[in-house]
Every structure is written in C-alpha cells, then in structure tokens.
Write a protein that holds these residues in place. Structure first.
Motif, PDB file in Angstrom:
ATOM      1  N   LEU A  25       0.907  -1.180  -0.151  1.00  7.13           N
ATOM      2  CA  LEU A  25      -0.171   0.142   0.116  1.00  7.13           C
ATOM      3  C   LEU A  25       1.017   1.398  -0.140  1.00  7.13           C
ATOM      4  N   HIS A  26       0.787   1.972  -1.147  1.00  9.52           N
ATOM      5  CA  HIS A  26       1.704   3.011  -1.230  1.00  9.52           C
ATOM      6  C   HIS A  26       1.394   4.263  -0.353  1.00  9.52           C
ATOM      7  N   GLY A  27       2.287   5.366  -0.452  1.00  5.57           N
ATOM      8  CA  GLY A  27       1.953   6.423   0.013  1.00  5.57           C
ATOM      9  C   GLY A  27       1.375   7.450  -1.059  1.00  5.57           C
ATOM     10  N   THR A  28       0.740   8.822  -0.470  1.00  8.74           N
ATOM     11  CA  THR A  28       0.107   9.591  -1.328  1.00  8.74           C
ATOM     12  C   THR A  28       1.136  10.028  -2.591  1.00  8.74           C
ATOM     13  N   GLY A  29       0.654  10.006  -3.631  1.00  9.93           N
ATOM     14  CA  GLY A  29       1.184  10.054  -4.810  1.00  9.93           C
ATOM     15  C   GLY A  29       2.089   9.197  -5.499  1.00  9.93           C
ATOM     16  N   GLY A  30       1.782   7.955  -4.814  1.00  8.44           N
ATOM     17  CA  GLY A  30       2.497   6.685  -5.550  1.00  8.44           C
ATOM     18  C   GLY A  30       1.615   5.951  -6.333  1.00  8.44           C
ATOM     19  N   ASN A  31       1.803   4.667  -6.695  1.00  6.42           N
ATOM     20  CA  ASN A  31       0.935   3.954  -7.607  1.00  6.42           C
ATOM     21  C   ASN A  31       1.375   2.482  -7.264  1.00  6.42           C
ATOM     22  N   GLU A  32       0.615   1.616  -8.022  1.00  7.20           N
ATOM     23  CA  GLU A  32       0.854   0.299  -7.722  1.00  7.20           C
ATOM     24  C   GLU A  32       2.247  -0.367  -8.255  1.00  7.20           C
ATOM     25  N   GLU A  33       3.006   0.404  -8.791  1.00  8.30           N
ATOM     26  CA  GLU A  33       4.306  -0.216  -8.964  1.00  8.30           C
ATOM     27  C   GLU A  33       5.408   0.148  -7.882  1.00  8.30           C
ATOM     28  N   ASP A  34       4.935   1.413  -7.185  1.00  9.19           N
ATOM     29  CA  ASP A  34       5.966   1.984  -6.330  1.00  9.19           C
ATOM     30  C   ASP A  34       6.725   0.802  -5.149  1.00  9.19           C
ATOM     31  N   LEU A  35       5.681  -0.018  -4.553  1.00 12.33           N
ATOM     32  CA  LEU A  35       6.245  -1.033  -3.403  1.00 12.33           C
ATOM     33  C   LEU A  35       6.750  -2.315  -3.840  1.00 12.33           C
ATOM     34  N   VAL A  36       6.612  -2.496  -5.110  1.00 12.03           N
ATOM     35  CA  VAL A  36       7.003  -3.833  -5.588  1.00 12.03           C
ATOM     36  C   VAL A  36       8.457  -3.978  -5.473  1.00 12.03           C
ATOM     37  N   PRO A  37       9.393  -3.338  -6.003  1.00 11.16           N
ATOM     38  CA  PRO A  37      10.801  -3.550  -4.966  1.00 11.16           C
ATOM     39  C   PRO A  37      10.851  -3.572  -3.759  1.00 11.16           C
ATOM     40  N   LEU A  38      10.071  -2.669  -3.057  1.00  9.90           N
ATOM     41  CA  LEU A  38      10.110  -2.843  -1.579  1.00  9.90           C
ATOM     42  C   LEU A  38       9.839  -4.501  -1.036  1.00  9.90           C
ATOM     43  N   GLY A  39       8.779  -4.860  -1.483  1.00 11.53           N
ATOM     44  CA  GLY A  39       8.119  -6.127  -1.098  1.00 11.53           C
ATOM     45  C   GLY A  39       9.381  -7.084  -1.629  1.00 11.53           C
ATOM     46  N   GLU A  40       9.909  -7.177  -2.965  1.00  8.36           N
ATOM     47  CA  GLU A  40      10.907  -8.189  -3.376  1.00  8.36           C
ATOM     48  C   GLU A  40      12.233  -8.148  -2.267  1.00  8.36           C
ATOM     49  N   THR A  41      12.649  -6.908  -1.471  1.00  7.60           N
ATOM     50  CA  THR A  41      13.545  -6.934  -0.788  1.00  7.60           C
ATOM     51  C   THR A  41      12.954  -7.449   0.751  1.00  7.60           C
ATOM     52  N   LEU A  42      12.035  -7.050   1.040  1.00 11.10           N
ATOM     53  CA  LEU A  42      11.442  -7.462   2.157  1.00 11.10           C
ATOM     54  C   LEU A  42      11.082  -9.075   2.322  1.00 11.10           C
ATOM     55  N   ALA A  43      10.504  -9.685   1.160  1.00 10.74           N
ATOM     56  CA  ALA A  43      10.185 -10.912   1.307  1.00 10.74           C
ATOM     57  C   ALA A  43      10.205 -11.550  -0.167  1.00 10.74           C
ATOM     58  N   HIS A 189       9.931  11.814   7.728  1.00  3.28           N
ATOM     59  CA  HIS A 189       9.165  10.830   7.056  1.00  3.28           C
ATOM     60  C   HIS A 189       9.495   9.908   6.124  1.00  3.28           C
ATOM     61  N   PRO A 190      10.483  10.104   5.360  1.00  4.60           N
ATOM     62  CA  PRO A 190      11.178   9.148   4.130  1.00  4.60           C
ATOM     63  C   PRO A 190      11.296   7.769   5.030  1.00  4.60           C
ATOM     64  N   LEU A 191      11.358   6.892   4.280  1.00  2.00           N
ATOM     65  CA  LEU A 191      11.901   5.408   4.540  1.00  2.00           C
ATOM     66  C   LEU A 191      13.261   5.331   4.573  1.00  2.00           C
ATOM     67  N   THR A 192      14.036   4.918   5.582  1.00  4.19           N
ATOM     68  CA  THR A 192      15.398   4.647   5.407  1.00  4.19           C
ATOM     69  C   THR A 192      15.970   3.222   5.186  1.00  4.19           C
ATOM     70  N   TYR A 193      17.108   2.820   4.836  1.00  2.00           N
ATOM     71  CA  TYR A 193      17.578   1.450   4.873  1.00  2.00           C
ATOM     72  C   TYR A 193      17.497   0.864   6.119  1.00  2.00           C
ATOM     73  N   GLU A 194      17.625   1.665   7.207  1.00  2.00           N
ATOM     74  CA  GLU A 194      17.505   0.718   8.605  1.00  2.00           C
ATOM     75  C   GLU A 194      16.180   0.506   8.729  1.00  2.00           C
ATOM     76  N   ASP A 195      15.073   1.161   8.426  1.00  2.00           N
ATOM     77  CA  ASP A 195      13.693   0.806   8.466  1.00  2.00           C
ATOM     78  C   ASP A 195      13.445  -0.367   7.692  1.00  2.00           C
ATOM     79  N   VAL A 196      14.064  -0.606   6.285  1.00  2.00           N
ATOM     80  CA  VAL A 196      13.928  -1.726   5.464  1.00  2.00           C
ATOM     81  C   VAL A 196      14.596  -2.964   6.189  1.00  2.00           C
ATOM     82  N   ALA A 197      15.687  -2.768   6.667  1.00  2.00           N
ATOM     83  CA  ALA A 197      16.617  -3.974   7.057  1.00  2.00           C
ATOM     84  C   ALA A 197      15.640  -4.405   8.423  1.00  2.00           C
ATOM     85  N   GLU A 198      15.210  -3.696   9.193  1.00  2.00           N
ATOM     86  CA  GLU A 198      14.478  -4.074  10.537  1.00  2.00           C
ATOM     87  C   GLU A 198      13.048  -4.652  10.034  1.00  2.00           C
TER      88      GLU A 198
END
Ligand code: MLT
Length: 211
Positions: A25-43, A189-198
């Motif tokens: 679920l993306h933030g304001t101004g995002g779209n359906e593509e935004d978080l797919v790379p994040l998902g691939e990193t997280l899981a 407010h922006p996401l950091t590498y540490e947030d993602v790693a945790e």
C-alpha cells in the motif's frame, strides 16, 4: 497492470502458491508499481498484491480523502477501507492466493489505510508492517486482534506524523491484543535503509510462522 476487481493493481505470484501474500500500500502520490521492489527486498519469493489508491488529490493517488494534512474524511475512510477489504477477498479468488496469509506492508497513507483495515476487518490481515503510520480513527469498540503481529517504524523527526500519534496507534493495537513491535529512529518521514532492514528481519521471523 490490471484494472479488474475495482482497483488498478499489480499482482505478482509467489514462488509457493500456499505462501504469504504481501498487500503493498503506497503513500500519497504513489502507484501500484512503487512498493513492488520494496516487497521483493522484504520478502523474496512472496506473492505481491499492489493496488493503486482510488482517491485523487490534485492528481496524486491516495487510499482515502483527507480534509487537511493529518485530518481525515472519516466517512470516505470507512467507505474506502471496506472497498479495499472487498478487493483483497476478490483478488484471492481471482489469483488463487491463500486469503489467510495476507500481510499488509504500507507506507504513510498506505500504512494508515492498512491500520484502518486492521481495525475494521480484524482477521483479514494476518500481520502488518506499518511505516510512518498514524491513528486512522479512534475505534468505539476495540476489535479482537489477539496475537496479531504488527511492526511499526516511526521517525522522531517526522513532520507529517507527530510521534504521539504513532504512539497512540500502537497503544490502540496493543489494547486490542496485537503483538506490537514499535521501532523509533531519529529520522523524518522518508523511509530509510534501516527501516527496511529491520522490517525484513521481523518478517523473516513472522512469515514462516503463518500457517
Ligand atoms: C495521510 O494523509 O494518510 C497522512 O497524512 C500521510 C500522508 O500524507 O499520506
């Protein structure tokens, strides 16, 4: 990209049909593509269901209307939350993923609609990762969220989300019985590498336990 099921969205199948699906679920101004790379990193290997918010704020997609920054249109929030829950159920039938293993990963406005979904549709989401979230609304009655794992990552210097507001959300979830892991960092407010790693480490513990 597909416009079926009521939401423009992207679905990426997982390696294992019976594995977890991350609802991105993306933030304001995002779209359906935004978080797919994040998902691939997280899981890596999980399925991803990534809808685009249906509300347009001067062209910026969001998941529900707001009246001002941090002031939500309550009626629209409820309506959009139910709509999103229906979409998740319809998508599980369409794509065949296990509806009992949906884990939300939301950032900012996406984290807020995820929090609203947790409160209004307990049981729909098995776990959630909420980056930069705030209270979507104060529930009249606490839902039963016994044992639901929720990871919250918040910034002490976030200008959009006052720290006491994230703390209040954590308290609401805790009172409802959720297993809350709230992490604070000296960041904005922006996401950091540490947030993602945790969050990745947290998910690697939580996802294998979903059965
Ligand atoms: C919201 O509107 O959900 C929050 O203010 C965060 C954001 O700006 O998207």
């Amino acid at each position: 990209m597909s416009a079926d099921l009521g939401f423009v969205h992207r679905y990426v199948p997982g390696e294992d049909e019976s594995g977890p699906t991350l609802l991105l679920l993306h933030g304001t101004g995002g779209n359906e593509e935004d978080l797919v790379p994040l998902g691939e990193t997280l899981a890596p290997g999980a399925a991803f269901l990534s809808p685009r918010g249906k509300v347009s704020e001067y062209g910026a997609p969001r998941f529900f209307r707001r009246l001002a920054e941090g002031v939500f249109d309550h009626e629209d929030l409820l309506f959009r939350t139910h709509e999103l829950a229906e979409f998740v159920q319809a998508a599980s039938e369409e794509y065949g993923f296990d509806a009992s293993k949906v884990v939300a990963v939301g950032y900012s406005n996406g984290a807020n609609v995820a929090a609203s979904t947790i409160l209004l549709h307990p049981g729909l989401l098995r776990a959630a990762v909420l980056f930069r979230a705030m209270v979507p609304f104060e529930p009249d009655l606490a839902p039963d969220l016994s044992g639901m794992p929720v990871f919250l990552a918040a910034g002490r210097m976030d200008r959009m989300i006052p720290p006491h507001n994230t703390q209040r959300l954590a308290d609401i979830l805790l009172e409802a019985g959720a297993d809350v892991d709230l992490r604070w960092r000296d960041t904005g407010h922006p996401l950091t590498y540490e947030d993602v790693a945790e969050a990745k480490a947290w998910l690697s513990d939580v996802l294998p336990k979903l059965s």
